[in-house]
Scaffold this motif. Structure first.
Motif, short mmCIF file in Angstrom:
data_model
loop_
_atom_site.label_atom_id
_atom_site.label_comp_id
_atom_site.label_asym_id
_atom_site.label_seq_id
_atom_site.Cartn_x
_atom_site.Cartn_y
_atom_site.Cartn_z
N LEU A 153 0.83 -1.20 0.00
CA LEU A 153 0.00 0.00 0.00
C LEU A 153 0.87 1.25 0.00
N GLU A 154 1.95 1.22 0.78
CA GLU A 154 2.86 2.36 0.82
C GLU A 154 3.48 2.61 -0.56
N ALA A 155 3.87 1.55 -1.25
CA ALA A 155 4.42 1.69 -2.60
C ALA A 155 3.41 2.37 -3.53
N LEU A 156 2.14 1.99 -3.40
CA LEU A 156 1.09 2.61 -4.22
C LEU A 156 0.92 4.09 -3.87
N VAL A 157 0.92 4.40 -2.58
CA VAL A 157 0.78 5.80 -2.14
C VAL A 157 1.95 6.64 -2.65
N LEU A 158 3.16 6.11 -2.52
CA LEU A 158 4.34 6.84 -3.02
C LEU A 158 4.27 7.03 -4.54
N GLY A 159 3.77 6.01 -5.24
CA GLY A 159 3.58 6.14 -6.69
C GLY A 159 2.56 7.22 -7.02
N GLN A 160 1.47 7.26 -6.26
CA GLN A 160 0.44 8.29 -6.46
C GLN A 160 1.02 9.68 -6.21
N GLN A 161 1.80 9.83 -5.15
CA GLN A 161 2.40 11.12 -4.83
C GLN A 161 3.37 11.55 -5.92
N ARG A 162 4.18 10.63 -6.38
CA ARG A 162 5.13 10.94 -7.46
C ARG A 162 4.37 11.33 -8.73
N ALA A 163 3.30 10.62 -9.01
CA ALA A 163 2.49 10.92 -10.20
C ALA A 163 1.90 12.32 -10.11
N SER A 164 1.39 12.69 -8.95
CA SER A 164 0.83 14.03 -8.77
C SER A 164 1.87 15.10 -9.05
N LYS A 165 3.08 14.90 -8.52
CA LYS A 165 4.16 15.88 -8.72
C LYS A 165 4.58 15.95 -10.18
N SER A 166 4.51 14.84 -10.90
CA SER A 166 4.94 14.77 -12.30
C SER A 166 3.80 15.04 -13.27
N GLU A 167 2.60 15.27 -12.74
CA GLU A 167 1.39 15.48 -13.55
C GLU A 167 1.11 14.29 -14.46
N VAL A 168 1.22 13.10 -13.86
CA VAL A 168 0.93 11.84 -14.55
C VAL A 168 -0.31 11.24 -13.89
N GLU A 169 -1.26 10.78 -14.72
CA GLU A 169 -2.43 10.11 -14.14
C GLU A 169 -2.00 8.77 -13.57
N PHE A 170 -2.51 8.46 -12.37
CA PHE A 170 -2.17 7.22 -11.68
C PHE A 170 -3.46 6.47 -11.44
N VAL A 171 -3.57 5.29 -12.04
CA VAL A 171 -4.80 4.51 -11.98
C VAL A 171 -4.49 3.13 -11.42
#
Length: 120
Positions: A66-84
């Motif tokens: 779950l933490e890996a997913l959250v970190l991926g989501q945070q990174r995506a937000s900063k990079s303006e990448v959609e995370f699904v």
């Protein structure tokens, strides 16, 4: 080719020039979450429009996963990448819902839905 001795594995599939699907299988826990973190770090970059994490093959999703997913989501937000996140099985959905992360992630029921969403 995924390592057959690993608890978890990720297969990368590019469904469009700027859309990547990470097909995750196995058990995501403290000993195997790096199997997801590493490809997330590689593919959640501004040159990609979206990254889809397919959890259909996940048999166990622990706090480190779950933490890996959250970190991926945070990174995506900063990079303006959609995370699904694609999650339809009990093993994947239950921990996401129990932690309230279903209100954080965009969750789809299948990779086909993601393909339709990102068709050029």
């Amino acid at each position: 080719m995924p390592d057959p001795t690993a608890l978890a594995s990720v297969v990368v599939d590019r469904i469009a020039p700027d859309v990547v699907v990470l097909h995750v299988s196995g058990e995501l826990d403290t000993t195997s979450s790096s199997e997801l973190t590493t490809p997330l770090d590689s593919h959640v970059v501004s040159s990609n429009r979206a990254v889809v994490v397919d959890l259909a093959g996940v048999k166990f999703l622990g706090s480190a996963g779950l933490e890996a997913l959250v970190l991926g989501q945070q990174r995506a937000s900063k990079s303006e990448v959609e995370f699904v996140v694609v999650a339809s099985t009990r093993a994947a959905l239950r921990p996401i819902e129990a932690t309230g992360l279903d209100s954080v992630f965009t969750i789809l029921g299948s990779v086909d839905e993601a393909v339709q969403r990102y068709k050029s």
